[in-house]
Design a protein around this motif. Structure first.
Motif, short mmCIF file in Angstrom:
data_model
loop_
_atom_site.label_atom_id
_atom_site.label_comp_id
_atom_site.label_asym_id
_atom_site.label_seq_id
_atom_site.Cartn_x
_atom_site.Cartn_y
_atom_site.Cartn_z
N LYS A 40 35.37 39.52 74.71
CA LYS A 40 34.96 39.19 73.34
C LYS A 40 35.98 38.26 72.70
O LYS A 40 35.64 37.23 72.10
N GLU A 44 35.38 34.38 71.56
CA GLU A 44 35.61 33.98 70.17
C GLU A 44 36.57 32.82 70.08
O GLU A 44 36.42 31.94 69.24
N GLY A 51 26.91 37.83 72.01
CA GLY A 51 25.49 37.52 72.02
C GLY A 51 25.15 36.28 72.83
O GLY A 51 23.98 36.05 73.16
N LYS A 81 28.75 50.08 73.74
CA LYS A 81 29.49 49.90 72.48
C LYS A 81 29.55 48.42 72.11
O LYS A 81 29.89 48.07 70.98
N TYR A 82 29.24 47.54 73.06
CA TYR A 82 29.35 46.10 72.85
C TYR A 82 28.02 45.35 72.96
O TYR A 82 27.86 44.28 72.39
N THR A 85 23.57 46.77 70.54
CA THR A 85 23.90 47.54 69.34
C THR A 85 23.16 46.95 68.14
O THR A 85 22.56 45.88 68.22
N LYS A 86 23.25 47.62 67.00
CA LYS A 86 22.65 47.07 65.77
C LYS A 86 23.28 45.74 65.40
O LYS A 86 22.60 44.82 64.98
N THR A 87 24.60 45.66 65.54
CA THR A 87 25.29 44.43 65.15
C THR A 87 25.26 43.36 66.22
O THR A 87 25.47 42.19 65.92
N GLN A 88 25.03 43.74 67.48
CA GLN A 88 24.97 42.77 68.59
C GLN A 88 23.86 43.24 69.53
O GLN A 88 24.13 43.88 70.55
N PRO A 89 22.60 42.92 69.19
CA PRO A 89 21.47 43.46 69.96
C PRO A 89 21.19 42.79 71.30
O PRO A 89 20.41 43.31 72.09
#
Length: 122
Positions: A40, A44, A51, A81-82, A85-89
Motif C-alpha cells: 500500500k 501510494e 484499488g 483487512k485491505y 472492504t467498505k473503504t476499498q471494495p
C-alpha cells in the motif's frame, strides 16, 4: 476476473516480504498484514492505491504450526483487512501457491502485484 481498459498504464511490483516487527515476523496473518501495508505504501508513493491492484500472486510457505501446510485462512484474515472492504471494495484476480521456502526461513509469505490505471489524456 479483472479487465484492464485499453491504453491503461500497467505497473509491476516485485515480490514483497515481511519486515521484522519486534522480536520476530509473526504468523501468516501478521506477515500478510505487514506485506500489504508495505505494498500500500509503495503504491501510494507512485500515486496509486490498493484499488488499482488488478493481479496478485501469493507465495505461502508451509507453516510448521499448521502441520507443514500453508495457512490460507491466516492469509485471508490479513487480506480481507485491505481488499473487499467498505473503504476499498476492489479485489484483484489472484493466485496462491504453497512453496517449499522463501529467501529467509522465517518468511511465511511473499506477495507480488500488478496494478493498472487508465492513462490520462494529453
Amino acid at each position: 476476473a479483472v479487465t484492464i481498459p485499453a491504453g491503461a498504464t500497467t505497473y509491476y511490483l516485485s515480490g514483497m516480504v515481511p519486515s521484522k516487527e519486534g522480536s520476530g515476523y509473526g504468523d501468516t496473518q501478521q506477515q500478510t498484514e505487514n506485506v500489504l501495508k508495505s505494498i500500500k505504501s509503495k503504491l501510494e508513493s507512485m500515486g496509486l492505491g490498493l484499488g488499482d491492484v488488478v493481479k496478485m500472486q501469493v507465495f505461502l510457505v508451509g507453516d510448521k504450526n499448521k502441520g507443514g501446510k500453508m495457512d490460507f485462512a491466516g492469509f485471508m484474515k490479513g487480506y480481507t483487512k485491505y481488499f473487499g472492504t467498505k473503504t476499498q471494495p476492489q479485489v484483484p484476480a489472484r493466485s496462491a501457491y504453497q512453496v517449499a521456502a522463501l529467501a529467509n526461513p522465517e518468511f511465511l509469505i511473499e506477495i507480488e502485484v500488478t496494478a493498472a490505471t487508465a492513462s490520462e489524456s494529453s
